[in-house]
Design a protein around this motif. Structure first.
Motif, PDB file in Angstrom:
ATOM      1  N   ARG A 183       0.828  -1.214   0.000  1.00 29.58           N
ATOM      2  CA  ARG A 183       0.000   0.000   0.000  1.00 29.58           C
ATOM      3  C   ARG A 183       0.861   1.263   0.000  1.00 29.58           C
ATOM      4  N   THR A 186       2.460   1.959  -3.629  1.00 25.74           N
ATOM      5  CA  THR A 186       1.602   2.118  -4.804  1.00 25.74           C
ATOM      6  C   THR A 186       0.650   3.289  -4.630  1.00 25.74           C
ATOM      7  N   ASN A 189      -4.617   0.585  -7.402  1.00 17.90           N
ATOM      8  CA  ASN A 189      -4.638  -0.876  -7.328  1.00 17.90           C
ATOM      9  C   ASN A 189      -5.531  -1.512  -8.390  1.00 17.90           C
ATOM     10  N   TRP A 192      -2.277  -2.656  -9.774  1.00 14.54           N
ATOM     11  CA  TRP A 192      -1.331  -2.076  -8.831  1.00 14.54           C
ATOM     12  C   TRP A 192      -0.236  -1.345  -9.604  1.00 14.54           C
TER      13      TRP A 192
END
Length: 679
Positions: A183, A186, A189, A192
């Motif tokens: 998380r 990035t 998503n 991603w």
């Protein structure tokens, strides 16, 4: 930055038309500046609602501050992610269409099966196993890769080895850390996509594969359309909410520039309780006492107190299941810090936890059988079983101490290491079927006790209602209204009803006295009223004893210990039934303290402001458990006074007649005997 209902939230820019002497309002934790007080309150109220999500961990239903703190802690863990594994992990993440759970599983599998440069592991050389580090991955030979490794510790130089000669370590991070890493790395998503700076740093392509380009264009179009629709809905909603004002109070994060100029806005009334940090002093505030400073004289280092309490609380709560005789927290701390390698209290604690893992028939039982260990753990062999456990869990920080333990120097280990080992033993014990079965049994018993309490309360209410109806019927039959100002006269019917349906012992006592009084009718009325009054007291006393008994039975069925609550600064307060003190844990989990007297407890309760949500709830819990805490404090203080008296008598004793070292109360932990030990 925390997410608002799982969507990105952007902080507004500071006003561009600020005057040097203008009155403004600033949010403490975001540094936002507002010129309008109601807009400021509206934003504060939004931050207090549980609509925020931690961007790093994905935790939901948080306030803004809680989400910020969660992100900070998760980021600290992510920063510990091994540098040599970041590049390979990010290459798997880039443009993956997998759900997060499946993506985490894939990364763990690939990193475990495919070795990369820079990874430290173990390799075989000359029939022995040594730690090494992969320097380079060479071309395959006969379809099998070869590796150039640098030998660590005692060996020097490099060698070329095959994959079969390398022993892979367990990945040095958990699934939750990997989720946070993904998380954090990035910005979208679907699929991603990692941040551009990370892609540039690790040489990862930012050009999506051909098969994904059409999907990304379609998804981008859907996202833009969705955002426009939400913006239109928000604009329409704003039209209907113009006159709404958020209720609140001044925050301690309020900053007044040139406050002497003042403001002339109209304040809305504040409805308490509110968030503790928004409470400001006012004329109608309750009188609060100064909060006492907690004691911090623990027998173990400050960073070990949490583990000490956790292990001790588990051993005390499941003592019967473990066959471990109870011991005090002070004695446990002193035993852990003692430099002797065979302190009975420490040995028995380890042995009972290891027995539990053996009897559970799980992974440690397989190790136990493979090693062909004897079924009985002794004072001489207990460290062998402990080393087997450390080899099984393979945590580098703990496994590195195996050689020291095998040489018989367990007592020389740092207290932090000792308690970390015990915590791992407790964590594995909690996962056993034996503990789960016991917990399920306790849950069923607690539910049965709770149901019994409800039934008794309903039955008591039914009896009271019947007695009142009977009293009313008798009064109406006689043409006289019941005298509600005469509680004893009315309670006479309640008492008779209780005698007919209630406690046999009280019933016999009442009937015996009643028959004696019937012989003297002159004093019958007054004596009967006295007897009724006394009987009602006995009834209430019996009910109270019954409630206390059921509460004690509930406490015996230990499930877990929850904190009493938090104060305005998010410090947690704990009460452990078998110790008596009220412990304080700082909001950053780094410091502990305790209150050990009734005066300190009263001062603590007097310092809590009921206008704040957290301190109001904490004060309610302290009031609920006040009698119990006071009783335990009295027991503890009596024991402490006796200990000090014994120590003083030891000091005064003539030096010519010295007591043996183990008679010293300060060394009482050395006299521990496990009276529940199995043969």
């Amino acid at each position: 930055m925390p997410l608002l209902k799982r969507t990105q939230f952007t902080l507004p820019e500071p006003p561009s038309d600020l005057e040097p002497d203008e009155l403004v309002f600033q949010v403490r934790f975001t540094k936002e500046i507002f010129q309008d007080y109601h807009e400021y309150l509206k934003r504060i109220n939004l931050y207090r609602h549980r609509v925020w999500t931690c961007k790093v961990t994905g935790k939901t239903n948080l306030t803004y501050e809680e989400a910020l703190l969660s992100e900070q802690r998760a980021t600290e863990k992510v920063q510990q992610f091994p540098e040599e594994l970041i590049g390979p992990a990010l290459r798997i993440v880039q443009y993956s269409m997998l759900p997060l759970r499946d993506l985490v599983s894939m990364i763990r599998t690939r990193l475990q099966d495919h070795l990369v440069e820079g990874v430290e592991l173990y390799g075989r050389k000359d029939g022995c196993v040594y730690p090494c580090k992969i320097i380079q991955i060479l071309d395959e030979e006969d379809g099998k890769p070869r590796y150039e490794v640098a030998w660590l510790n005692k060996l020097n130089g490099n060698s070329i080895v095959s994959g079969e000669d390398l022993i892979r370590k367990k990945l040095p991070f958990t699934g939750s850390v990997l989720k946070s890493f993904i998380r954090e790395s990035t910005y979208r998503n679907v699929p991603w996509v990692i941040h551009d700076n990370l892609a540039s740093k690790y040489g990862i392509s930012t050009d999506p594969p051909e098969e994904l380009k059409s999907k990304i264009r379609f998804l981008n179009g859907c996202i833009v359309s969705y955002r426009k629709r939400k913006e239109n809905e928000a604009a329409e909603e704003e039209k209907f909410q113009k006159r709404n004002r958020v209720e609140g109070g001044k925050s301690d994060s309020l900053i007044l520039v040139n406050a002497a100029n003042g403001g002339n806005w109209k304040k809305d009334p504040i409805k308490y309780p509110i968030d503790d940090l928004l409470v400001q002093p006012s004329a109608d505030d309750p009188v609060l006492t100064d909060r006492p400073s907690p004691s911090r004289d623990f027998s173990v280092p400050m960073d070990c107190v949490g583990n000490l309490l956790m292990v001790w609380n588990f051993c005390s709560s499941f003592g019967r299941l473990l066959h471990l005789w109870p011991f005090s927290l002070e004695n446990f701390g002193k035993a852990v810090c003692h430099k002797d390698s065979n302190v009975i209290l420490v040995v028995e604690t380890h042995a009972t936890l290891l027995y539990l893992l053996i009897n559970d028939g799980g992974e440690y039982y397989n190790v136990f059988q493979k090693k062909k260990r004897k079924p009985k753990i002794t004072l001489i062999t207990w460290t062998e079983y402990l080393c087997d456990f450390l080899e099984m869990i393979n945590i580098p920080e703990l496994s590195s101490n195996i050689a020291t333990i095998k040489r018989g120097h367990y007592g020389l280990l740092d207290a932090h290491i000792k308690l970390s080992i015990l915590r791992q033993l407790v964590n594995h014990a909690l996962a056993t079927d034996l503990v789960r079965v016991k917990l399920d049994e306790y849950i069923e018993q607690r539910q049965a006790i709770a149901a019994n309490k409800r039934e008794e309360a309903l039955e008591d209410g039914r009896k009271k209602k019947e007695a009142k109806e009977r009293l009313k019927a008798e009064s109406e039959a006689n043409g006289v209204l019941p005298d509600m100002s005469d509680p004893v006269g009315n309670n006479l019917h309640l008492a008779e009803n209780f005698i007919q349906n209630g406690n046999v012992a009280v019933k016999n006592s009442y009937q015996q006295k009643h028959s004696l009084e019937n012989g003297d009718s002159k004093h019958h009325g007054s004596e009967l009223r006295k007897l009724t009054k006394q009987l009602m007291k006995d009834i209430e006393k019996n009910k109270e004893h019954r409630r206390e008994y059921l509460e004690q039975e509930m406490e015996k069925r230990y499930i877990r210990t929850n904190s009493l609550g938090k104060d305005r600064d998010y410090n947690r307060y704990w009460f452990f039934q078998r110790d008596g003190r009220v412990f304080v844990e700082s909001s950053d989990f780094k410091e502990w303290g305790y209150y050990s007297s009734m005066a300190e407890l009263d001062a603590l309760m007097g310092s809590l402001n009921p206008k704040g949500e957290r301190e109001r709830a904490l004060k309610k819990q302290l009031k609920k458990h006040y009698q119990k805490i006071c009783l335990e404090l009295q027991k503890r203080n009596r024991g402490t006074a006796q200990k000090y008296a014994m120590e003083e008598s030891e000091v005064r004793r003539s030096s010519r007649v010295r007591a043996p070292p183990r008679a010293n109360p300060a060394l009482a932990f050395l006299n521990y005997v496990n009276k529940w030990k199995e043969d």
